[in-house]
Design a protein around this motif. Structure first.
Motif, short mmCIF file in Angstrom:
data_model
loop_
_atom_site.label_atom_id
_atom_site.label_comp_id
_atom_site.label_asym_id
_atom_site.label_seq_id
_atom_site.Cartn_x
_atom_site.Cartn_y
_atom_site.Cartn_z
N ARG A 284 -47.70 6.28 40.02
CA ARG A 284 -47.67 7.25 41.11
C ARG A 284 -49.06 7.52 41.68
O ARG A 284 -49.21 7.81 42.87
CB ARG A 284 -47.05 8.54 40.59
CG ARG A 284 -46.86 9.63 41.62
CD ARG A 284 -46.10 10.80 41.01
NE ARG A 284 -46.81 11.36 39.87
CZ ARG A 284 -46.29 12.25 39.03
NH1 ARG A 284 -45.04 12.66 39.20
NH2 ARG A 284 -47.00 12.73 38.02
N ARG A 285 -50.08 7.45 40.85
CA ARG A 285 -51.44 7.77 41.27
C ARG A 285 -52.14 6.51 41.77
O ARG A 285 -52.18 5.49 41.09
CB ARG A 285 -52.21 8.35 40.09
CG ARG A 285 -51.67 9.66 39.55
CD ARG A 285 -51.94 10.81 40.49
NE ARG A 285 -52.04 12.08 39.77
CZ ARG A 285 -52.46 13.20 40.32
NH1 ARG A 285 -52.84 13.23 41.57
NH2 ARG A 285 -52.53 14.32 39.61
N GLY A 286 -52.73 6.57 42.93
CA GLY A 286 -53.47 5.44 43.47
C GLY A 286 -52.56 4.48 44.23
O GLY A 286 -51.34 4.51 44.11
N VAL A 287 -53.18 3.61 45.03
CA VAL A 287 -52.42 2.67 45.85
C VAL A 287 -52.03 1.44 45.03
O VAL A 287 -52.74 1.03 44.12
CB VAL A 287 -53.22 2.25 47.10
CG1 VAL A 287 -53.39 3.43 48.04
CG2 VAL A 287 -54.60 1.70 46.70
N LYS A 288 -50.88 0.86 45.37
CA LYS A 288 -50.33 -0.27 44.63
C LYS A 288 -49.92 -1.37 45.61
O LYS A 288 -49.80 -1.14 46.82
CB LYS A 288 -49.11 0.20 43.83
CG LYS A 288 -49.41 1.30 42.81
CD LYS A 288 -50.35 0.82 41.73
CE LYS A 288 -50.58 1.85 40.63
NZ LYS A 288 -51.32 3.04 41.08
N PRO A 289 -49.65 -2.60 45.10
CA PRO A 289 -49.22 -3.68 46.00
C PRO A 289 -47.95 -3.33 46.79
O PRO A 289 -47.80 -3.75 47.93
CB PRO A 289 -48.99 -4.85 45.05
CG PRO A 289 -49.86 -4.57 43.88
CD PRO A 289 -49.85 -3.08 43.72
N ASN A 290 -47.05 -2.61 46.16
CA ASN A 290 -45.86 -2.07 46.83
C ASN A 290 -45.78 -0.61 46.43
O ASN A 290 -45.59 -0.29 45.25
CB ASN A 290 -44.60 -2.83 46.41
CG ASN A 290 -43.35 -2.33 47.12
OD1 ASN A 290 -43.26 -1.18 47.52
ND2 ASN A 290 -42.36 -3.22 47.27
N ASN A 291 -45.92 0.28 47.38
CA ASN A 291 -45.94 1.71 47.09
C ASN A 291 -44.57 2.35 47.19
O ASN A 291 -44.44 3.57 47.28
CB ASN A 291 -46.94 2.41 48.01
CG ASN A 291 -48.37 1.99 47.71
OD1 ASN A 291 -48.91 2.27 46.65
ND2 ASN A 291 -48.99 1.29 48.65
N PHE A 292 -43.52 1.51 47.14
CA PHE A 292 -42.14 2.01 47.18
C PHE A 292 -41.39 1.58 45.93
O PHE A 292 -40.20 1.25 45.97
CB PHE A 292 -41.44 1.52 48.45
CG PHE A 292 -42.04 2.08 49.71
CD1 PHE A 292 -41.63 3.31 50.22
CD2 PHE A 292 -43.05 1.40 50.37
CE1 PHE A 292 -42.21 3.83 51.35
CE2 PHE A 292 -43.63 1.91 51.52
CZ PHE A 292 -43.21 3.13 52.02
N LEU A 293 -42.09 1.55 44.81
CA LEU A 293 -41.49 1.24 43.52
C LEU A 293 -41.63 2.46 42.62
O LEU A 293 -42.46 2.49 41.72
CB LEU A 293 -42.17 0.02 42.87
CG LEU A 293 -42.05 -1.31 43.59
CD1 LEU A 293 -42.86 -2.38 42.85
CD2 LEU A 293 -40.60 -1.75 43.72
N PRO A 294 -40.85 3.51 42.84
CA PRO A 294 -41.00 4.72 42.02
C PRO A 294 -40.66 4.45 40.57
O PRO A 294 -39.65 3.82 40.25
CB PRO A 294 -40.00 5.69 42.66
CG PRO A 294 -38.97 4.81 43.28
CD PRO A 294 -39.70 3.60 43.77
N TYR A 295 -41.54 4.91 39.69
CA TYR A 295 -41.27 4.73 38.27
C TYR A 295 -40.04 5.53 37.87
O TYR A 295 -39.84 6.66 38.28
CB TYR A 295 -42.46 5.18 37.43
CG TYR A 295 -42.27 4.91 35.95
CD1 TYR A 295 -42.35 3.61 35.47
CD2 TYR A 295 -41.97 5.92 35.06
CE1 TYR A 295 -42.17 3.33 34.12
CE2 TYR A 295 -41.79 5.65 33.71
CZ TYR A 295 -41.89 4.36 33.25
OH TYR A 295 -41.68 4.09 31.91
N GLY A 296 -39.22 4.95 37.07
CA GLY A 296 -37.98 5.58 36.64
C GLY A 296 -36.78 4.91 37.24
O GLY A 296 -35.73 4.81 36.60
N ALA A 297 -36.88 4.43 38.49
CA ALA A 297 -35.75 3.76 39.12
C ALA A 297 -35.40 2.48 38.37
O ALA A 297 -34.22 2.20 38.11
CB ALA A 297 -36.07 3.45 40.58
N ALA A 298 -36.43 1.71 37.99
CA ALA A 298 -36.16 0.48 37.25
C ALA A 298 -35.63 0.79 35.85
O ALA A 298 -34.74 0.11 35.34
CB ALA A 298 -37.44 -0.35 37.15
N VAL A 299 -36.18 1.83 35.22
CA VAL A 299 -35.72 2.20 33.88
C VAL A 299 -34.24 2.55 33.92
O VAL A 299 -33.43 2.09 33.11
CB VAL A 299 -36.53 3.38 33.33
CG1 VAL A 299 -36.16 3.65 31.88
CG2 VAL A 299 -38.02 3.11 33.45
#
Length: 672
Positions: free
Chosen positions: A418-433
């Motif tokens: 959640r913190r900082g920019v990522k290659p894809n910023n629409f991958l919220p942690y928890g959705a994959a889990v």
């Protein structure tokens, strides 16, 4: 981690049932009706005093106990146990007027105004002094009362004050950093401060991540860790005082465990709870809310290494009031949700709140007694549930059987995503889990959702979904798990950074590259609306990778696009039979289901003829089994099973019909 006071008895004789009780909102003439309705509904415990500080302490050291004495006497006369709160979630208006520096400050340096909950900075020592004064006063006056059976510290800590960026917090943060790193040189190394020339020469130069500008991700992660520790320190201060005065009473606070990164790091808080307690609310847009109930329970149960029962401290009888559109629960859903929590390890079912409020910020939040009164669907179902829970008394103290599937969930990984920019910023942690949990849940496998430092022994399958941040020890133990014969599933964007939030070099996913026998040289995030296809028919969106399968077999490859023919899913079989599967692509739910079906052995179910929409769970003791059958279907479900059905009292010789929308619980002796 060492667990504390696990030998303390459960606070109620049967499954705990009730909710937050706020009599201060009502004229005393309503109180007697309340306890009469509680007895009718089978309520045996209420949470009391959560927001009562300003009514109990009217000025510093000046107390008004009369009304609280009266309500405690009334509850005791009606044999209703009390989960007594320390009222520190709601500082009085007089205290905040005298101390305008107490409310927390946002990252843009805007100070909160009084009027919400948890309106205080966790690092402020002056607030701590006032808080401990009211805690001592309440504990000394009521801690010896027979019907006060446990302590409820504050309320949803971090829910309104998860971070504070004020100068007091800044000083505390610098002290926390100095204790962790010892020298500023080690901090500079851990944070990689040479980037953008942010090298520190002194701890005194460090500030919290204030403002909206891009900040060092390592700094932001450590501030998340610090913020969790500061709130835990406040909890421990209240707990220590309560234990000094009432050493035999269990102490807890209510978590908010779900499928997203938590306000604080509950897995690290859990050892300090005598009883684990959770608040859980389903979300209106959720297409499968019953799976969210299961996910939350599977996380709660796995926060302790002994998988002991936990308390559902809050959930809703129907609609909440804080979502954009607040869905009312369908007939029977109240009962199905509650029994599902029990099936997943809860020994208590509590609600917010007993009586729906007439006024205030949550006046349209459902209660056990709605605005329309007891002659309603909600109260009738509440009363039916109370009767069910009384009949389920034999379940108390039993445990969910050890699962064969473990799924890793880590707040620090979620915070780092959640913190900082990522290659894809629409991958919220928890959705994959949750997506991987859903695949096992749909086919009836028992699942533990566990922190990464728990023991992996005993699981057949370990799933690592989007575990962006991975410590060296976790990576080592995952490899040992495979070496011992287990199946490891690592998904995209896992193992990318170390515990300092620095990228692991040499190819992604760095922490698991060796055990997988595959590595990625470049991420290929998809654009909005783009999808991909694999050559076995699987598909997905959002994420793809350029993978090399040096020591792994290819399960399926990308079909078309810039990665055409490149490996998408690989498997490496290790000596001894262990397997390491790498899912580099963001495959969709049907594809996850297919992978789970094709590559992972199912857990034998408690019943052999499980139907779609029929949730099946089990709890057990050394001698007995309790099979939970929760029918979310619109038609009846018939299963083959033998035993005693606890809710109807019927003996089942061969087959049981679970009516549409209802629940059944079958007791049977364990085969030895």
């Amino acid at each position: 981690m060492t667990l504390s006071h696990t030998d303390q008895p459960w606070p109620t004789a049967g499954i705990s049932f009730g909710g937050d009780y706020n009599p201060e909102q009502w004229d005393p003439s309503v109180w007697r009706e309340d306890v009469e309705l509680m007895r009718r509904a089978g309520v045996n415990m209420v949470s009391l005093g959560i927001f009562s500080w300003g009514l109990l302490e009217t000025a510093e050291g000046v107390y008004d106990w009369g009304w609280f004495d009266e309500i405690i006497n009334l509850l005791e006369q009606n044999d209703i146990s009390i989960d007594l709160a320390t009222p520190t979630a709601a500082p009085p208006s007089w205290l905040l007027a005298e101390h305008p520096e107490f409310p927390p400050v946002d990252h843009d340096m805007t100070r909160h105004w009084p009027g919400a909950r948890l309106g205080w900075c966790p690092s402020n020592p002056d607030f701590r002094r006032h808080a401990l004064r009211i805690v001592r006063a309440v504990a000394e006056r009521y801690g010896s009362r027979q019907h006060v059976v446990m302590w409820h510290v504050s309320n949803e800590l971090g829910g309104g004050n998860g971070h504070c960026y004020c100068d007091v917090s800044a000083a505390a943060f610098r002290g926390w950093l100095e204790r962790k790193y010892r020298t500023v040189e080690k901090l500079n190394e851990a944070w990689g401060t040479a980037f953008w020339g942010h090298y520190y020469r002194s701890f005194e130069h460090i500030l919290p991540p204030r403002g909206n500008d891009a900040k060092n991700p390592s700094l932001m992660l450590d501030f998340d860790r610090f913020s969790s520790d500061e709130l835990l320190d406040h909890y421990l201060a209240e707990r220590a005082l309560l234990k000094e005065i009432t050493p035999d009473l269990p102490v807890t606070t209510n978590f908010m465990v779900g499928a997203e990164p938590d306000a604080v790091d509950y897995a690290r808080w859990a050892p300090h709870m005598d009883i684990l307690a959770n608040d859980h609310y389903t979300r209106s847009p959720d297409p499968v809310p019953q799976q969210d109930v299961a996910f939350s329970g599977d996380r709660m149960r796995s926060l302790t290494t002994d998988r002991r029962p936990w308390l559902l401290m809050e959930h809703s009888t129907s609609a909440v009031n804080w979502q954009p559109r607040n869905r009312a629960k369908n007939p029977g859903e109240l009962i199905r949700d509650a029994i599902s929590h029990v099936a997943h390890g809860a020994d208590g079912v509590m609600y917010f709140q007993w009586r729906a409020s007439r006024a205030g910020a949550e006046q349209f939040h459902s209660g056990m007694v709605p605005h329309a009164g007891p002659d309603t669907k909600i109260f009738r179902e509440v009363s039916t549930l109370g009767a069910h829970l009384q009949r389920l008394a034999p379940v108390l103290g039993s445990r969910v059987p050890a699962a064969k599937v473990g799924i890793l969930f880590d707040n620090e990984a979620g915070w780092a995503v959640r913190r900082g920019v990522k290659p894809n910023n629409f991958l919220p942690y928890g959705a994959a889990v949750r997506a991987w949990h859903a695949a096992f849940w749909r086919r009836g496998d028992g699942v533990d959702v566990l922190p990464p430092w728990n023991d992996f022994a005993g699981y057949d399958t370990l799933v690592v979904p989007q575990l962006f941040l991975v410590a060296d020890d976790t990576a080592r133990r995952a490899e040992e798990f495979v070496t011992a014969g287990g199946t490891l599933v690592v998904t995209a964007f896992s193992g990318i950074v170390d515990e300092n939030d620095q990228v692991r070099l040499g190819g992604y996913p760095g922490a698991f590259r060796d055990v997988l026998g595959a590595w990625t040289e470049e991420f290929y995030p998809l654009q909005e609306g783009e999808t991909f296809q694999l050559d076995n028919g699987w598909s997905g969106r959002e994420w793809t990778e350029h993978v090399h399968a040096d020591e792994a077999d290819v399960v399926t490859r990308y079909q078309g696009g810039p990665l055409d023919g490149r490996p998408a899913v690989t498997v490496r079989t290790h000596p001894g039979g262990g397997r390491a599967i790498y899912v580099s692509a963001g495959i969709d739910s049907p594809s996850i289901d297919a992978l789970v079906t094709d590559l992972i052995e199912p857990t034998p179910p408690p019943v052999t003829d499980k139907l779609p929409g029929l949730e099946v769970g089990m709890r057990e003791t050394d001698t007995d089994e309790f099979v939970f059958l929760i029918n979310h279907r619109a038609d009846d479900a018939k299963v083959s099973i033998r035993g005693s059905e606890l809710l109807t009292g019927l003996t089942i010789d061969n087959a049981l019909v679970v009516p549409a929308g209802e629940v059944r619980v079958v007791h049977r002796r364990r085969e030895v």
